[in-house]
Scaffold this motif. Structure first.
Motif, short mmCIF file in Angstrom:
data_model
loop_
_atom_site.label_atom_id
_atom_site.label_comp_id
_atom_site.label_asym_id
_atom_site.label_seq_id
_atom_site.Cartn_x
_atom_site.Cartn_y
_atom_site.Cartn_z
N GLY A 364 0.81 -1.21 0.00
CA GLY A 364 0.00 0.00 0.00
C GLY A 364 0.85 1.26 0.00
O GLY A 364 0.54 2.23 -0.69
N TRP A 368 1.10 4.41 -2.64
CA TRP A 368 0.99 5.80 -2.16
C TRP A 368 2.13 6.64 -2.72
O TRP A 368 1.92 7.74 -3.23
CB TRP A 368 1.00 5.79 -0.63
N ILE A 442 -6.01 0.72 2.10
CA ILE A 442 -7.03 1.71 1.73
C ILE A 442 -6.38 2.88 1.00
O ILE A 442 -6.82 3.30 -0.08
CB ILE A 442 -7.78 2.19 2.98
N LEU A 445 -4.74 1.69 -2.50
CA LEU A 445 -5.71 1.40 -3.56
C LEU A 445 -6.47 2.65 -3.98
O LEU A 445 -6.77 2.84 -5.16
CB LEU A 445 -6.68 0.32 -3.08
N ARG A 446 -6.77 3.51 -3.01
CA ARG A 446 -7.43 4.77 -3.35
C ARG A 446 -6.53 5.60 -4.27
O ARG A 446 -7.00 6.20 -5.25
CB ARG A 446 -7.74 5.52 -2.06
N LEU A 465 -11.54 1.14 -6.40
CA LEU A 465 -12.44 1.92 -5.55
C LEU A 465 -13.48 1.04 -4.87
O LEU A 465 -13.86 1.30 -3.71
CB LEU A 465 -13.11 3.02 -6.37
N HIS A 467 -12.96 -2.00 -3.87
CA HIS A 467 -12.26 -2.65 -2.76
C HIS A 467 -11.97 -1.65 -1.63
O HIS A 467 -11.98 -2.03 -0.45
CB HIS A 467 -10.97 -3.30 -3.24
N VAL A 468 -11.72 -0.39 -1.98
CA VAL A 468 -11.52 0.62 -0.95
C VAL A 468 -12.77 0.74 -0.09
O VAL A 468 -12.69 0.79 1.16
CB VAL A 468 -11.17 1.99 -1.58
N GLU A 472 -12.84 -0.02 3.87
CA GLU A 472 -13.24 0.98 4.86
C GLU A 472 -14.30 0.40 5.80
O GLU A 472 -14.24 0.61 7.03
CB GLU A 472 -13.78 2.22 4.15
N VAL A 509 -7.66 7.88 7.13
CA VAL A 509 -8.49 6.68 7.18
C VAL A 509 -9.50 6.79 8.33
O VAL A 509 -10.62 6.29 8.23
CB VAL A 509 -7.61 5.42 7.33
#
Length: 660
Positions: A364, A368, A442, A445-446, A465, A467-468, A472, A509
């Motif tokens: 992740g 980012w 999160i 992937l976002r 999105l 999966h995000v 969440e 988050v």
């Protein structure tokens, strides 16, 4: 970051006696190697032939840290005796180390303009003072010969138990003879010590040096080096509160540059662009994915595009990776689950206990960092760049996103990341479901959804999105229980309150003001005698275990994370106090940001309470985290975002402006 876990002989509760403080050693480097200078003695104590601690895996010992990088020097200084009260510091916030003693002053630096592991040393004796360079090599010299190249008499040294040789090039015309064997450095006041991997590179290396030197003397070389460094710097787009903040920024900028490998990729070595977690003699001078993500984002955000781009390409060209597929549900992957050997091959953190780690948060965080770079720079060529597993975009989609999705588990109404060892690197046998790993997924992937949109891949964007949204829901069900944010799904005092939760909040988050305030309130459970905060409430009870002591020290990454949360809550004075303390302590220690401050003195972490300790200088969690905090603070002052106390809280990434 966790140390190889092993039992330390002789460590016990009786060692809580305060021991004398030890100043941070100074390090210089140029992306091809490192050298270390001790301010206590005014001597160089290390000269590493490569910019990392371990070259490659050791086939004879697969559960070891690997084959160590050659270190040429045990002690190198001017004169036979150690001078009283020497001083050493960085010159003009650079990588040039100036040493002063009663015998005169000298400089040590590794030049960025020379593409070799080369250490330049020079000395100017004080009036009426004599002396010469004296060296104690780290390995016995097996041969020494004179080679005359390009009009200069050079000396080639070979060492026992070392593949690398050392070329000694005099920088002054002095030709006095040394009466001591293997003390050729005594014949001149200035030298370049250049590492050579094999003798076939001798002539090319000498030619490169002569071209770089351009006939300049030692003082002119140092002056030119600083001028070139100043041209490399990016003008800060921030307003500093004072000179101490500004100097720490400048020195941190240099630390990030020193930490990045510039060795060219070649068959059997694919490490160009990797960034070590700390500089030597910090124990972590090896490339960790997580620390490197913070370093890469700091470079991108402050304007060092080339270095940030090289870091991203390093991840996608490192090989071989995917070694732990049996522990990742059979998914092949590109980004290491922990760190890398110096040759760019994956090292899944082999420990002395013979176990490996799986850290899904790395994936992740890599996504980012990629997205942060692309927000800063319009660089479609990067996504199309050929890499180890194909074009970079497809590699990110198929070998980061896909394996991440294959390692999600159903929880409540959504999904969470499978059990792993996460940010603080627990042992694999003690793996848990960590809030930080799911939070990193999160965020990653976002952010990848934006990258997919740039590439015109709407199917992958939509899937990310979706999966995000599920993550969440799963995160809220698994890690927010009874109005409290927890570090793990599994119950336990150790991670019930966890310093990593601050980073989760800063990533946007968790935005519920009540949950955030409660998390900050419970951080008092992690406060230590030195004044800051440790990572977790350690549950180790045996003082013979390294982490019994390690987890009791103050951790600066947690301090900086808390300062950012305070700012989000509108508690500016408390945030300023944390930052000011770090800046002032760093200013008193060569503008070096350490991994930790001593909270519980012991033999492993000596010094008075509050002294720098652990790995230092720290890079991603030190220089990088500081720069990101300053950037975020400055932007908040210019364009205030809604406070987390306002019920209008928005998600945000560390060191970035707030975004919905």
């Amino acid at each position: 970051m966790s140390f190889a876990r092993y039992r330390i002989a002789g460590v016990c509760a009786a060692l809580l006696t305060c021991l004398p403080a030890i100043a941070s050693h100074l390090v210089t480097g140029n992306g091809f190697g490192f050298a270390v200078v001790s301010p206590e003695t005014g001597t160089a104590t290390r000269f590493y032939a490569h910019p990392y601690s371990f070259l490659r895996p050791d086939p004879a010992h697969p559960l070891s840290e690997g084959v160590e990088t050659a270190n040429f020097i045990k002690k190198l200084g001017w004169g036979d005796e150690i001078a009283e009260t020497p001083s050493a510091d960085y010159e003009e916030d650079s990588h040039i180390i100036r040493v002063r003693t009663v015998h005169g002053e000298g400089r040590f630096f590794m030049p960025f303009g020379l593409p070799h592991a080369a250490l330049v040393i020079s000395w100017k004796p004080a009036p009426g003072q004599a002396g010469s360079w004296r060296v104690e090599w780290n390995h016995p010299v097996t041969s020494q010969k004179v080679v005359r190249l390009f009009g200069t008499e050079m000396h080639l040294l070979k060492f026992d138990d070392s593949q690398e040789s050392l070329l000694l090039i005099p920088l002054t015309a002095e030709t006095k003879q040394s009466a001591v064997p293997q003390q050729v450095l005594a014949t001149s006041s200035a030298w370049a010590l250049v590492s050579i991997e094999n003798e076939g590179e001798l002539e090319r290396t000498a030619r490169d040096f002569v071209h770089w030197r351009a006939g300049l003397g030692p003082q002119a070389l140092a002056t030119r080096e600083i001028a070139e460094l100043e041209r490399w710097r990016v003008k800060p787009a921030v307003e500093f509160k004072g000179e101490k903040e500004r100097h720490l920024w400048r020195q941190s900028e240099v630390m990030l540059r020193i930490a990045q490998s510039r060795e060219p990729n070649r068959p059997g070595r694919n490490s160009n662009g990797l960034i070590v977690a700390s500089l030597p003699d910090g124990v972590w001078f090896t490339p960790w994915v997580r620390d490197m993500a913070y370093a890469a984002v700091a470079l991108a955000r402050m304007g060092h595009r080339n270095e940030a781009r090289a870091a991203l390409l390093a991840w996608f060209n490192a090989q071989p990776t995917g070694k732990m597929r049996a522990e990742t549900h059979g998914a092949d992957y590109q980004i290491s689950v922990v760190r890398y050997f110096g040759d760019g091959s994956e090292e899944p953190f082999f420990t002395m206990e013979g176990s490996t780690n799986i850290e899904f948060d790395d994936w992740g965080l890599a996504l980012w960092a990629l997205s942060e770079y692309l927000r800063q720079y319009d660089d479609p060529a990067l996504l199309a760049a050929p890499t180890y597993r194909g074009r970079l975009y497809e590699s990110a989609r198929d070998y980061i996103v896909k394996p991440l999705l294959e390692n999600l588990e159903a929880y409540g109404p959504g999904l969470i990341v499978a059990a792993d060892t996460s940010i603080w690197e627990e042992r694999q046998k003690d793996k848990k479901h960590f809030a930080f790993s799911t939070a990193a997924a999160i965020v990653g992937l976002r952010d990848f959804a934006e990258v997919a949109q740039r590439s015109g891949d709407e199917a992958s964007r939509g899937d990310a999105l979706n999966h995000v949204a599920l993550l969440e829901k799963g995160f809220n069900a698994a890690f927010i229980r009874d109005g409290k944010l927890r570090g793990t799904l599994e119950e336990g005092v150790k991670n019930d309150i966890d310093g990593a939760l601050l980073a989760v909040i800063n990533f946007g988050v968790v935005t519920d003001p009540a949950v955030v305030r409660d998390t900050v309130k419970r951080m008092e459970l992690l406060k230590v005698d030195s004044g800051g905060y440790r990572r977790v409430r350690s549950t180790y009870t045996d003082p013979a275990i390294f982490e019994y002591w390690y987890e009791r020290q103050e951790f600066l990454f947690v301090d900086l994370s808390l300062a950012e949360v305070y700012r989000r809550l509108g508690r500016k004075d408390e945030a300023d106090a944390i930052l000011k303390r770090i800046v002032n302590k760093s200013a008193a220690d060569h503008n070096i940001i350490p991994e930790m401050y001593v909270a519980v003195p012991c033999r492993l972490f000596p010094g008075a309470i509050g002294d720098p300790t652990g790995a230092l200088p720290m890079v991603g969690y030190g220089a990088g985290a500081y720069i990101l905090h300053i950037l975020w603070e400055d932007q908040e002052m210019r364009i205030p975002s809604p406070s987390l106390d306002s019920n209008r809280a928005q998600g945000a990434r560390p060191g970035t402006s707030s975004r919905p």
